[in-house]
Structures are given as structure tokens and as C-alpha cells.
Design a protein around this motif. Structure first.
Motif, PDB file in Angstrom:
ATOM      1  N   ASP A  24       0.779  -1.108   0.119  1.00 36.25           N
ATOM      2  CA  ASP A  24      -0.019   0.040  -0.021  1.00 36.25           C
ATOM      3  C   ASP A  24       1.078   1.340  -0.070  1.00 36.25           C
ATOM      4  O   ASP A  24       1.883   1.260   0.830  1.00 36.25           O
ATOM      5  CB  ASP A  24      -0.971   0.206   1.260  1.00 36.25           C
ATOM      6  CG  ASP A  24      -1.955  -0.945   1.023  1.00 36.25           C
ATOM      7  OD1 ASP A  24      -2.378  -1.628   0.177  1.00 36.25           O
ATOM      8  OD2 ASP A  24      -2.103  -1.639   2.415  1.00 36.25           O
ATOM      9  N   ASP A  40      -7.091  -9.335   1.103  1.00 45.03           N
ATOM     10  CA  ASP A  40      -7.179  -7.934   0.703  1.00 45.03           C
ATOM     11  C   ASP A  40      -7.513  -7.637  -0.464  1.00 45.03           C
ATOM     12  O   ASP A  40      -7.000  -8.033  -1.524  1.00 45.03           O
ATOM     13  CB  ASP A  40      -5.717  -7.279   1.070  1.00 45.03           C
ATOM     14  CG  ASP A  40      -5.111  -7.323   2.423  1.00 45.03           C
ATOM     15  OD1 ASP A  40      -5.657  -6.631   3.346  1.00 45.03           O
ATOM     16  OD2 ASP A  40      -4.250  -8.310   2.713  1.00 45.03           O
ATOM     17  N   ILE A  59      -8.345  -4.018  -2.874  1.00 41.93           N
ATOM     18  CA  ILE A  59      -8.172  -2.526  -3.088  1.00 41.93           C
ATOM     19  C   ILE A  59      -8.361  -2.129  -4.545  1.00 41.93           C
ATOM     20  O   ILE A  59      -7.962  -2.753  -5.399  1.00 41.93           O
ATOM     21  CB  ILE A  59      -6.808  -2.137  -3.122  1.00 41.93           C
ATOM     22  CG1 ILE A  59      -6.149  -2.343  -1.539  1.00 41.93           C
ATOM     23  CG2 ILE A  59      -6.502  -0.742  -3.025  1.00 41.93           C
ATOM     24  CD1 ILE A  59      -4.719  -2.281  -1.057  1.00 41.93           C
ATOM     25  N   THR A  94      -9.269   1.320  -6.974  1.00 46.94           N
ATOM     26  CA  THR A  94      -9.145   2.597  -7.009  1.00 46.94           C
ATOM     27  C   THR A  94      -9.936   3.224  -8.505  1.00 46.94           C
ATOM     28  O   THR A  94      -9.562   2.320  -9.263  1.00 46.94           O
ATOM     29  CB  THR A  94      -8.005   3.310  -6.968  1.00 46.94           C
ATOM     30  OG1 THR A  94      -6.966   2.738  -8.032  1.00 46.94           O
ATOM     31  CG2 THR A  94      -7.289   3.059  -5.688  1.00 46.94           C
ATOM     32  N   SER A 132     -12.008   5.084  -3.757  1.00 46.20           N
ATOM     33  CA  SER A 132     -10.986   4.173  -3.503  1.00 46.20           C
ATOM     34  C   SER A 132     -11.907   3.220  -2.559  1.00 46.20           C
ATOM     35  O   SER A 132     -12.543   3.633  -1.560  1.00 46.20           O
ATOM     36  CB  SER A 132      -9.747   4.573  -2.904  1.00 46.20           C
ATOM     37  OG  SER A 132     -10.133   5.323  -1.643  1.00 46.20           O
ATOM     38  N   ALA A 187     -11.192  -0.264  -0.145  1.00 43.77           N
ATOM     39  CA  ALA A 187     -10.384  -1.346   0.380  1.00 43.77           C
ATOM     40  C   ALA A 187     -11.068  -2.213   1.442  1.00 43.77           C
ATOM     41  O   ALA A 187     -11.878  -1.623   2.323  1.00 43.77           O
ATOM     42  CB  ALA A 187      -9.011  -0.574   1.076  1.00 43.77           C
ATOM     43  N   ASN A 220     -10.182  -5.629   4.166  1.00 42.76           N
ATOM     44  CA  ASN A 220      -9.389  -6.642   4.616  1.00 42.76           C
ATOM     45  C   ASN A 220     -10.033  -7.581   5.450  1.00 42.76           C
ATOM     46  O   ASN A 220     -11.073  -7.179   6.342  1.00 42.76           O
ATOM     47  CB  ASN A 220      -8.241  -6.239   5.672  1.00 42.76           C
ATOM     48  CG  ASN A 220      -7.880  -7.263   6.133  1.00 42.76           C
ATOM     49  OD1 ASN A 220      -8.014  -7.440   7.438  1.00 42.76           O
ATOM     50  ND2 ASN A 220      -6.850  -7.961   5.747  1.00 42.76           N
TER      51      ASN A 220
END
Length: 897
Positions: A72, A734, A736, A738, A747, A749, A751
Motif C-alpha cells: 500500500d 485484501d 483494493i 481505485t 477508493s 479497501a 481486509n
């Protein structure tokens, strides 16, 4: 014999590594080929670090999408767009796998809050600054809701956020590259390195409840020129405490019974006071010659943190006010023990010598005073007050007392280095660093009960000090445009020191034999027997390589041998790859996917050596034990005699196996990364279960503890020690995403991390400890952020943070539900370089779930709604992953030039 053999193997490996490296370089130089140089980043290279990362490889910086491991990248702008100035909280809002909470009434963990990555302990994450190892903190987090208990990681708080250019979070094991502690991952803080311009900002804020006023004044400036420069950052701030408590039942009952000296609330719950929070950081460099550069960084920080402890009930607090659970008031006989009695005896002797009649006060045999309906027998109490032979702590604290605990911390570091090239492409980097973190503890508004009326009410319990020294030599060489080599050595020492507290904070006073507790109540001081300094050194050698068989395929590998003077040697390795599927189809099948599609993965082994502090330090604190009563709990070294009687033994390094696999999709309209990880840790280190007096602890063991320096052991009901007696498996993924949106970006994110204890010794650990390790932090975290520019001068930010359910056992085992928190921010450019920001974190004023026991606490024949909340004075979970302050409003005025 095995240790000596392993050390020889480690040294042999190091020599082989260096010999192979030097030989390869010599051959490459001799060949004098015309290959295009793929040397590491030179001063002439123009690299946008917001798009490139330097952590995870010693080769030329790569983009996040081309990296073989998940990383990240958090630019400085992301830290600016938040209300707080504390770096751990800033990271929590940006990295879903990163957790940190408020830590109220948590002893030293309130002073330095433990943070963790990917559901592992705080000291499983290695902290780097400009790619160099950062020293660890002096504080061992004795109270961390299970997962962080006993951890001794680095402290992020001394680093001003305005000093950062970007933060790189490597979410993968990296012990083979960087050494001990890098099991969960690596955080690399890149400092600003501009020698021109600067910025200033003022950021005040306050909670919607009207408390917790905070402020931060920060500035950054670049000075010098290209060949001789420095970048300086400074921050000064502070914060008032908050209180979200409810009045305790016992305190309310005392007030109802007529005790007007009881405070309301008797026990505040909230964020601690932070005073004089000063942070200074310097990043600097110079050109010594055409191919030699000088570089380094240094910092100094200090602050005072103060918070409250549990309320000491004036009728029931054991070994201070009562030893019968509140049925009678404890009375001490002072005859011949105190200055007051000595004066009385002197007056009596003088009167008798002069032949004068001296009427002795009515005799009393020090019987404890009966207590009925929260009121001690008035006549008996008055008799004690009037008799200098007798004493009760209600004379000093008729309404009880709530200790105030805290610490003054100092953090300083200095790193200097030289780097350059020889023979055109052979890069070298020699650096040395020293870091020191010290915590000077204090406790106020409390007593050493065994000293009776002569006790101080403020104590200096002593200090914890951690000092680390690192010397590194790193060599890099592009053997071929497809082969990059790196090798190096490292020598490191770390020292943990305990400084004894003032005598009154740990001594056993004359009333101890009458049942009064010794040591400063709440946090006993470190005795002269417990003080000491322990040092460990280690030597390491590593070899790292990066291969590019094809321009869209990267393979990296690393092996590291490391020797510790107290543990012996260890060898760890890592292999990782990133492969471009879209480029393969385009080059070999003439298929254009219109996007960059990549797969990546890694496998590595890792380790973490127990710190000298974890091997040698001890702590005594006050926590809730069985039947929800406050008891003294001690954490002692595993090699002490008392621990060895119940299974304690010398600690060993933790060993890990890390596996990750993931994919990357990059397109003009979106970037998506998905990574799965699996981390198995053997010989994992954590505090054992609590061994109880009467059940597990004999009187012989108690006396042994006293002899070893734990002077409060006479009142110790429970103790624990560090152990390697379990294994864990941590896995999750994870995501992610964008997406550019109009004049801004979206964005997302997410987990998910699940930790399971796969094997443990039930004699050393119990289900309570296991549950805390598995569920002490949320298994799911996520955030969605949307930024938009409106015209040339207006910008808005909206962010939603999600925290999944979590578990704690502070007062009764309970799982607390998940929550969504919403942040909003609006910024306006007044003129070209001057901006004003108004924002709110947690605009919906979301608070943690209340404590509830549907069937009441154990032993009661009826249901009692929120019974534990009224016992401890708080309605919510103590270890809420997002705090419990509610909505926080802030503004900021910033100027850049």
C-alpha cells in the motif's frame, strides 16, 4: 554444540554470499560488456515516489502494480485529510489491516499504544524510516486485549505526519530481507527530501460531547541546495482528556449512604491527557564527491501522557481499606511504627517524668470496624480517628481514591550514512544508527498502604529504557539487464534497562504484616533487585537477487543468515514473482486485453527473536479477576523460579511460514488488486494464562517472588509469564480498488483476517487467552473514500469506515457488534497557497455497543441488565477498535510556499 554448529553454518553462509557476490561483480567488470545499465536509482533518475516503492526490493524502485508482493502506498495528502495528528490513528483510517485503539486504563500501553498489522502482534511488523530499521519502544504492552499483550514494538507517535512524503506498507513476510520482526509485514516511512519550499498548519479539534480539546501546530521547511540540503519538520500539540463513564454502582451507593467525599464520576473512562507533545525530525544529505553521497536523518520527541485507573472503594478495596470484602474496615496498629506515635510516646514520657497525669486514650485492640449498609460503625470509626495508636485509610481518603497513572516519554535517534558507486555500477551503502526510547512513569493520588499515614501520595515507580544500535553495509550490482544482485551484512545490538523507582514505591512497610499492601497501589515501583540492564547483539548476512527473464516477468529471491548471542543462528529465505498475463497474450498471441493483468505470489520463512525486555522485565498491575473483583496481577520473566514451577522456561524465537498469492488489474478506468495470505507461526510468543493464588500459587512461590524483587507479591493474587507454548495460523485476503470519478477518485479497501490457534499447551494457556488472540481485533475491516474537486478552490471528501465484530474479556466475555463510521471534510483555497479545512470524523456519532450480560454475572440467581457496566463505570467495550469518543470536529488552516 548445536548453537556453535549453527553459528558456523551462518558464518559460512555469509562468507559464501559475499564471495559469490564479489566474484560475480569481478566477472561482470572484466567482461566489460556493452549491456545497457540497469543500475539502481541514481541522483539523475527522476522517480515519482507517489507511484513507485522502494520497500520490498533493493533493486530499482518499482510501481505498486509491478511489485511481486502487495504494497500500500499512502501519499502525504492522505494524512492531511484527517482530523487527528497522531500517526497511528491516521494509518488506521487508511489501511484496513492495521489496528490500533485508545487503550484506557492499560498501564504503560496507554503511554505507547500497541498497533498491529494483519491480526498479528505489534512486534510482528518491522518499522523502517527511509529504508532503515527504526528502534523499538521501551514500553511492553502488558494490557492489550490479548493480541497485543506483552508486545514490544516500535512507537509511531514521535513521528510528525507533516514530515512524511509517503508511507509504504508491505503486507508480506520479509524476514529474509530485513531480519527479525518482519513476520506480518514492513512499514517504510519515506521522509520529505525537498530543499525548497515548505508548509505550516494549525489544526484544532474537539469532540461533539464538548471535551477532548486538541491542537497541533506543525511546520515543514526545506533548506539548502542540491548538493547540501536538509528538510526540517516540527510539531507541537496536546489533548485534554475525555470522559464517557457512568457512575459506578458502588460509588452511587456510597453517596446515597451519605458519603459526600466520593467523586462523581468516581472513575472516568476516556482518552488520556497528552501534554507538551513535541516532535522534531530532520532529513538531510550532501554530495561529498561525484560518486559519494552523505545522507541521514535524526529526531527528538517528548510528551507526557496521563490517565486514570480503577476507583478504590473506601469500604471494600482489599489490603487498603478492607480485607473482608467490605464487611469490616481494616484498622492498623501503629504503636511504635510512625512519627506520630513517636511524638505521642515522647509527650507521654515527658508528662510522666514531670509527675503530671497523662490520660491515655481509650485502649483499642485494632479490631476491624463493622460496615453496615455502606457505612462504617460511627462510634468505632471515631475511636480510631482519635487514637494515635490506630489508623485507617479513611482518615486520608474518606471517599476512596482513583490513582492517576502516566509517563513522560523521550524518543531520539540519529542515522548517518554514505553511499556511492565504484567501478561504475557497483553500489555501496554504509550506515550506522542509534535510537533510544525512554519512559519515566509516575503515579499520583495513591498510597503504599503498608507505610500507613507516612505514605506519600505521589510516586516515581521507575523507568523503562530501550536503546538500539545498527551498522549496515549493503552492496548492489546489476549483473545483467535481466539480473540484479544485492548483498550485505548487519550488526545490531539492543539494550533494555529497568531503572529502580523511589524506595516508597516498592518497599514493604511496617503495616504489611497486618494485611496492608506494599508498593504504590495500582502500579508498584521497580525495586533495586529488579533493576538492571540486558543487552543482546546479533550479526546477519544476506543475499538478494532479482531476475527479469522477460520484460513482463519478475522473480525475486532472498536468503538471510542471522546469529544471536543468546539464541544461536537462524536461516530464512524468500521467493516472489510477478507475471504479466496481458503482456504475454499481447506479445505471443497478438491479443490486446486493453488492460494490464498480472498475477503475483510469494513464499517465505521468517522469525522474530524475543526482546531483552520480554526476557527480563516484570510488571504488576491491577485488573479484574474472578467474581469481578480487582486483584494484583504480575507478569514475571519466564526463567524466574516461580514461573519454572508451573511450566516456565527460557524463551525461543518465533518461526513463521508466509504464503501470498494475488492478482492485479490495471485499466484506465480502474485499478484492482486482490491478495490472499496465509501466515503460520510456530513457537509463538505471548503471556501465559493467569496462575491463581491458592489454586496454582503456593506461599513458597509467593515468598520466592518477593526474594526476586517483586515486593508486592505478598498481595499478588495472580501471575503470568511469557511462553512459546502455542502455534497459530492467520489467513485472509485484501481487496483494493481505485477508480477515477469526475474530478476526483473513489477508493475501496477491504481486509478479512482470521487467526486460529492450531496447537497449544492447556496447562500454560486457557480458552480465555485463546479467544483473545483469535478475536481480539475485528476479523473484517474496510473503507470507501470519495474525493472531488469543485471548481478551482473547493474540495470535498467523504469516507466510510467499517469495523467488524470484536471480542474482549475485560469484565465478562462478550462479542461486540460491527459499526460504520462516516467522515466528512470540506476544504477551501482562500488564495493560491492558503487553505481552510473543516471536517468531522464519525459524523453520525457512532459509539460501541453497551456491555450486557443477558443472564447476569455468574453466581447471581437473576438477570441484571448492564450489570458489568455499573461495576466498572463504563457502558461500552474497553478495547473498541475505533475508540469511544463519538463525533470529532476539527478545522485546519494550512499555508504552503
Amino acid at each position: 554444540m548445536k548453537v556453535v554448529l549453527d553459528f558456523k553454518i551462518a558464518l559460512l553462509l555469509t562468507h559464501i554470499i559475499l564471495a559469490f557476490f564479489i566474484n560475480s561483480v569481478s566477472i561482470a567488470i572484466a567482461q566489460d560488456t556493452d549491456m545497457e545499465s540497469s543500475e539502481t536509482t541514481s541522483e539523475q533518475d527522476v522517480i515519482t515516489l507517489e507511484e513507485m516503492v522502494v520497500v520490498g526490493t533493493r533493486a530499482e524502485p518499482r510501481s505498486v502494480l509491478e511489485s511481486a508482493v502487495p504494497i500500500d502506498v499512502l501519499p502525504s495528502e492522505d494524512f492531511v485529510k484527517q482530523g487527528t495528528a497522531d500517526l497511528p490513528d491516521l494509518l488506521r483510517n487508511l489501511v484496513p489491516s492495521y489496528n490500533v485503539n485508545a487503550q484506557p486504563i492499560a498501564d504503560a500501553a496507554t503511554v505507547v499504544r500497541p498497533a498491529n498489522l494483519r491480526g498479528l502482534a505489534p512486534d510482528h511488523t518491522l518499522l523502517l524510516v527511509n529504508g532503515k530499521r527504526r528502534h523499538r519502544a521501551s514500553v511492553i504492552a502488558w494490557l492489550g486485549n490479548g493480541l497485543s499483550d506483552g508486545a514490544q514494538g516500535a512507537d509511531l507517535s514521535p513521528i510528525p505526519s507533516i514530515a512524511l512524503k509517503q508511507v509504504e506498507v508491505l503486507r508480506d513476510g520479509a524476514s529474509a530481507q530485513y531480519g527479525s520482526d518482519a513476520i506480518a509485514g514492513v512499514m517504510n516511512l519515506q521522509l520529505k527530501d525537498s530543499y525548497e519550499g515548505g508548509s505550516f498548519e494549525i489544526k484544532p479539534g474537539i469532540y461533539q460531547a464538548g471535551d477532548g480539546l486538541s491542537y497541533a501546530l506543525a511546520g515543514n521547511i526545506g533548506l539548502g541546495q542540491e548538493d547540501l540540503w536538509t528538510n526540517l519538520s516540527v510539531e507541537y500539540g496536546g489533548m485534554n482528556e475525555t470522559d464517557r463513564s457512568i457512575q459506578r454502582d458502588d460509588a452511587a451507593a456510597l453517596i446515597s449512604a451519605g458519603n459526600t467525599d466520593v467523586a462523581d464520576p468516581a472513575q472516568p473512562w476516556g482518552h488520556p491527557i497528552i501534554r507538551n507533545d513535541i516532535k522534531l525530525f530532520a532529513n538531510y544529505g550532501a554530495s561529498i564527491a561525484d560518486n559519494v553521497k552523505f545522507y541521514g536523518h535524526a529526531n527528538y520527541a517528548q510528551k507526557e501522557v496521563e490517565g486514570g485507573f480503577y476507583f478504590r472503594n473506601p469500604n471494600t478495596r482489599g489490603a487498603v481499606f478492607s480485607n473482608s470484602g467490605g464487611e469490616t474496615l481494616l484498622v492498623g496498629n501503629l504503636r511504635g511504627l510512625t512519627a506520630e506515635m513517636a511524638e505521642w510516646e515522647s509527650r507521654k514520657a515527658t508528662a510522666e517524668a514531670a509527675g503530671q497525669e497523662f490520660t491515655e486514650l481509650s485502649p483499642h485492640d485494632a479490631d476491624d470496624i463493622p460496615i453496615t449498609n455502606n457505612v462504617p460503625d460511627a462510634a468505632a470509626l471515631q475511636q480510631v480517628f482519635s487514637d494515635p495508636n490506630l489508623f485507617t485509610f479513611q482518615e486520608l481518603f474518606p471517599g476512596g481514591f482513583t490513582p492517576r497513572f502516566g509517563g513522560n516519554t523521550q524518543d531520539a535517534s540519529l542515522l548517518i550514512g554514505f553511499k556511492g558507486t565504484v567501478a561504475e555500477n557497483l553500489g555501496w551503502d554504509l550506515s550506522a544508527s542509534y535510537g533510544r526510547h525512554a519512559s519515566d512513569f509516575f503515579i499520583r493520588n495513591t498510597v503504599n498502604a503498608s507505610l500507613g499515614p507516612d505514605t506519600p501520595t505521589e510516586f516515581d515507580p521507575g523507568d523503562y529504557i530501550q536503546a538500539d544500535t545498527n551498522i549496515n553495509l549493503d552492496l548492489t550490482y546489476p549483473l545483467h539487464d535481466m539480473v540484479f544482485l544485492a548483498a550485505g551484512t548487519e550488526y545490531r545490538t539492543e539494550t533494555f534497562q529497568i531503572v529502580a523507582g523511589q524506595i516508597e514505591s516498592w518497599e514493604i512497610g511496617p503495616l504489611a504484616s497486618q494485611g496492608f499492601s506494599s508498593g504504590s497501589n495500582g502500579f508498584p515501583g521497580f525495586s533495586d533487585i529488579a533493576e538492571g540492564s540486558w543487552t543482546r547483539s546479533n550479526f546477519a548476512g544476506y543475499l538478494e537477487s532479482q531476475l527479469n527473464p522477460l520484460h513482463f516477468w519478475t522473480i525475486s529471491a532472498a536468503v538471510r543468515g542471522e546469529y544471536f548471542d543468546d539464541f544461536g543462528s537462524t536461516i530464512n529465505y524468500k521467493i516472489a514473482t510477478n507475471y504479466g498475463i496481458a503482456d504475454t497474450l499481447k506479445e505471443f498471441a497478438s491479443m490486446d486485453m486493453g488492460a494490464d493483468l498480472r498475477v503475483r505470489g510469494s513464499y517465505s520463512t521468517g522469525f522474530r527473536a524475543p526482546t531483552p525486555g520480554q526476557q527480563n522485565a516484570f510488571n504488576v498491575t491491577t485488573e479484574f479477576g474472578e467474581n469481578n473483583t480487582l486483584v494484583n496481577k504480575g507478569t514475571i520473566p519466564s526463567t524466574h523460579g516461580a514461573a519454572s514451577l508451573v511450566g516456565g522456561k527460557a524463551l525461543e524465537p518465533e518461526k513463521s511460514k508466509n504464503f501470498t498469492v494475488g492478482g492485479v488489474v490495471s485499466h484506465a478506468i480502474a485499478n484492482l488488486t486482490v491478495d490472499y495470505f496465509n501466515i503460520k507461526v510456530e513457537d509463538r510468543l505471548a503471556p501465559s494464562r493467569d496462575f491463581n493464588r491458592g489454586e496454582d500459587i503456593t506461599e513458597a512461590q509467593i515468598q520466592q517472588l518477593v526474594a526476586e524483587g517483586i515486593t508486592s507479591a505478598g498481595n499478588l493474587q495472580e501471575f503470568r509469564f511469557f511462553t512459546n507454548e502455542f502455534e497459530t495460523s492467520t489467513q485472509g485476503f485484501d481487496v483494493i480498488l481505485t477508480v477515477p470519478v469526475l474530478e476526483g477518485a473513489l477508493s475501496v479497501a477491504y481486509n478479512r483476517t482470521i487467526t486460529e490457534v492450531t496447537d497449544y499447551n492447556p496447562d500454560i494457556l486457557n480458552e480465555v487467552r485463546i479467544n483473545l488472540i483469535q478475536e481480539g481485533v475485528p476479523r473484517q475491516r474496510g473503507n470507501v473514500a470519495l474525493t472531488q474537486a469543485i471548481g478551482d478552490s473547493l474540495g470535498v471528501l467523504g469516507r466510510v469506515n467499517y469495523y467488524g465484530p470484536w471480542y474482549e474479556n475485560a469484565v465478562g466475555a462478550q462479542e461486540y457488534g460491527g459499526a460504520f463510521l462516516v467522515d466528512l471534510e470540506v476544504n477551501y483555497a482562500v488564495v493560491e497557497n492558503l487553505g481552510i479545512t473543516i471536517g468531522v470524523n464519525n459524523v453520525l456519532n457512532t459509539e460501541p455497543d453497551n456491555i450486557t450480560w443477558a443472564d447476569g454475572p455468574p453466581g447471581l440467581p437473576f438477570a441484571l441488565e448492564e450489570f458489568p457496566a455499573r461495576i466498572v463505570g463504563r457502558p461500552f467495550g474497553e478495547y473498541s477498535p475505533y475508540g469511544f469518543g463519538g463525533a470529532f470536529w476539527y478545522t485546519k488552516v494550512g499555508y504552503s510556499f
